[in-house]
Design a protein around this motif. Structure first.
Motif, short mmCIF file in Angstrom:
data_model
loop_
_atom_site.label_atom_id
_atom_site.label_comp_id
_atom_site.label_asym_id
_atom_site.label_seq_id
_atom_site.Cartn_x
_atom_site.Cartn_y
_atom_site.Cartn_z
N SER A 1 0.84 -1.20 0.00
CA SER A 1 0.00 0.00 0.00
C SER A 1 0.87 1.24 0.00
CB SER A 1 -0.86 0.02 1.26
OG SER A 1 -0.03 0.20 2.40
N GLY A 2 0.21 2.38 -0.19
CA GLY A 2 0.93 3.65 -0.13
C GLY A 2 1.46 3.91 1.27
N SER A 3 0.65 3.62 2.28
CA SER A 3 1.09 3.89 3.66
C SER A 3 2.34 3.07 4.00
CB SER A 3 -0.01 3.53 4.66
OG SER A 3 -1.18 4.26 4.39
N GLU A 4 2.33 1.82 3.61
CA GLU A 4 3.50 0.98 3.89
C GLU A 4 4.72 1.48 3.10
OE1 GLU A 4 2.67 -3.13 3.14
OE2 GLU A 4 1.19 -3.26 4.74
N ALA B 1 9.83 11.82 -3.36
CA ALA B 1 8.51 12.17 -3.90
C ALA B 1 7.52 11.09 -3.50
CB ALA B 1 8.59 12.30 -5.42
N ASP B 2 6.38 11.50 -2.98
CA ASP B 2 5.32 10.53 -2.73
C ASP B 2 4.43 10.52 -3.98
OD1 ASP B 2 3.18 9.02 -1.99
OD2 ASP B 2 2.98 9.88 0.02
N GLU B 3 4.64 9.51 -4.81
CA GLU B 3 3.99 9.41 -6.12
C GLU B 3 2.76 8.50 -6.09
OE1 GLU B 3 4.68 10.89 -8.97
OE2 GLU B 3 6.77 11.57 -8.90
N1 PLP Z 1 0.52 8.74 -0.12
C1 PLP Z 1 -0.36 9.46 -0.83
C2 PLP Z 1 0.14 10.64 -1.61
C3 PLP Z 1 -1.70 9.10 -0.89
O1 PLP Z 1 -2.57 9.84 -1.59
C4 PLP Z 1 -2.12 7.96 -0.18
C5 PLP Z 1 -3.52 7.53 -0.22
O2 PLP Z 1 -4.39 8.21 -0.70
C6 PLP Z 1 -1.18 7.25 0.57
C7 PLP Z 1 0.13 7.66 0.58
C8 PLP Z 1 -1.58 6.05 1.35
O3 PLP Z 1 -1.90 5.02 0.50
P1 PLP Z 1 -2.75 3.76 1.03
O4 PLP Z 1 -4.13 4.25 1.28
O5 PLP Z 1 -2.65 2.79 -0.12
O6 PLP Z 1 -2.07 3.26 2.24
#
Ligand code: PLP
Length: 446
Positions: free
Chosen positions: A120-123, A260-262
């Motif tokens: 996931s994005g958070s991980e 960068a958070d892509e």
């Molecule tokens: N980083 C960004 C820029 C996000 O927009 C998001 C989720 O919307 C996340 C991280 C977290 O992603 P996830 O919900 O898959 O954990």
């Protein structure tokens, strides 16, 4: 069991009885009842009552390739038969993860040869926090631990991601941010720009907040700056063109990693493969998720620039990873998805055709409204902001409520857009056509 084996009311009642939804006021949701979504095809969803809904948000900014791709379903089915699971922890790998990693090295700019997988994005963001600290430790600078990010940025919902994010309502849940995180202001001209200041000058001033923060903390204690190329959940905040190159210059000056958070901007959302390409900077690392598999299965990752990767490889154990890092089925589906985004010219089409067309139509549709300002967009991500007075930029006191009300009205009319604070945003699947853009916008302004 078919997806509609029960009646809509039964699904609603059972949902209310057993399911806590993310980011939701469960009391009010249960009184109202959830809408039951049962099918997707292209840019459309269908609910259990047969209503066809236009998804102007690509799910949660993730279904880049659109719904209902049978080829992706077939890839998943085949991979489950061949090898449903194996890990990549203990001196093993598998063909699908190798193929995906190789493909990612092709679709990124030269100099990004390695990827670390998450779910996931958070991980991915949590992985960045650990990775940049590991990097500086290997470099003999273990004191460089602090990560700097922006207020109103969103970096996920784990403890690490929520800390790095600048959403104060998430910090209020208690003891966040964790130590070693600092925030600076967001580069939003509408809200932070001064009267008479040009956008370009504002971009440089907003970047200078990073330099001030580094000097306040001490460069020997700062590991990285992390930012979304365009702040997504914060309301699609598009920084002035002067901003990112200046941020890059400051990071290089003080020997700080630029990340960068892509998670939203990646995989074609801006018309380029990644948001940093659009803004013309080179992060040392960047996070990916969402569009990597177009949401068909959970998978994310961190793409690592060559110098950082070399350091990590030579530095010994990196004690971090997930049971499902590089999951074979997710990797197979992500591979098929990325290949389709490339080989079917979907990203290119956003850049050359549907992105510019959407921006033009979006401005035409919303630009004339009395209480709408800052009508903006790049590629297929766009927004506008509610304002009480355009000339003075005075906001409505309850502008969040205005957005939520508007979102609910759209939803009743079978159109999904999102309210992010006082901005209305849209980020449809990248396969949307000009005709579908026209239809979506005429529903919105009806
Ligand atoms: N980083 C960004 C820029 C996000 O927009 C998001 C989720 O919307 C996340 C991280 C977290 O992603 P996830 O919900 O898959 O954990």
């Amino acid at each position: 069991m078919s997806t509609t084996a029960r009646s809509t009311n039964e699904y609603r009642e059972l949902d209310a009885a057993h399911h806590l939804h993310p980011f939701s006021d469960m009391g009010s949701l249960n009184r109202q009842g959830s809408r039951v979504i049962v099918k997707g095809d292209g840019i459309y969803l269908w609910d259990s009552e047969g209503n066809k809904i236009t998804d102007g948000m690509a799910g949660l900014w993730c279904v880049n390739i659109g719904y209902g791709r049978k080829d992706l379903a077939e890839v998943a089915r085949q991979q489950m038969e061949d090898l449903a699971y194996y890990n990549t922890f203990f001196k093993t790998t598998h063909p699908r993860v190798v193929e995906l990693s190789t493909l990612l090295a092709e679709v990124t700019q030269p100099g990004y040869q390695h990827v670390f997988y998450t779910n996931s994005g958070s991980e991915s963001v949590d992985t960045v926090i650990r990775m940049v600290r590991q990097y500086w430790s290997i470099k003999g600078k273990p004191g460089k631990k602090t990560l700097i990010s922006r207020w109103n940025g969103y970096h996920g919902s784990t403890i690490g991601g929520a800390s790095l994010g600048g959403m104060t309502y998430m910090h209020e849940q208690g003891d966040l941010p964790i130590p070693g995180i600092a925030h600076i202001g967001q580069p939003w001209y509408l809200k932070e720009g001064r009267d008479g200041e040009s956008e370009a000058d504002f971009g440089l001033r907003a970047a200078s907040w990073l330099e001030e923060k580094i000097l306040e903390i001490g460069a020997d204690k700062v590991a990285a700056f992390v930012g979304e190329p365009i702040l997504g959940a914060g309301g699609v905040i598009i920084p002035p063109a002067s901003y990112w190159p200046e941020i890059e210059r400051i990071c290089n000056k003080y020997d700080i990693l630029l990340v960068a958070d892509e998670v939203i901007c990646g995989f074609g959302r801006t018309g380029d493969w990644f948001g940093h390409e659009h803004f013309g900077f080179r992060p040392h690392l960047f996070t990916i998720a969402k569009g990597l598999s177009s949401g068909y299965l959970p998978i994310g990752g961190v793409i690592i620039g060559d110098e950082v990767a070399r350091t990590l490889i030579e530095g010994g154990d990196f004690n971090h990873g997930f049971t499902y890092s590089g999951h074979p089925v997710s990797a197979a589906v992500a591979h098929a998805n990325v290949r389709a985004l490339r080989d079917e010219g979907i990203v290119e089409q956003v850049k050359k055709d549907t992105g510019p067309y959407m921006q033009k139509r979006w401005r035409e549709a919303f630009g004339g409204f009395e209480h709408v300002t800052d009508v903006r967009g790049v590629g297929l991500i766009q927004a506008f902001t509610w304002v009480k007075n355009k000339a003075t930029r005075e906001m409505f006191a309850g502008s969040d409520d205005v957005g939520t009300l508007c979102r609910d009205i759209f939803f009743k009319h079978n159109l999904i857009m999102r309210a992010c604070g006082d901005s209305m945003v849209s980020a449809p699947p990248l396969i949307i056509t000009r005709t579908e853009i026209d239809a979506m916008l005429s529903t919105a302004v009806e």
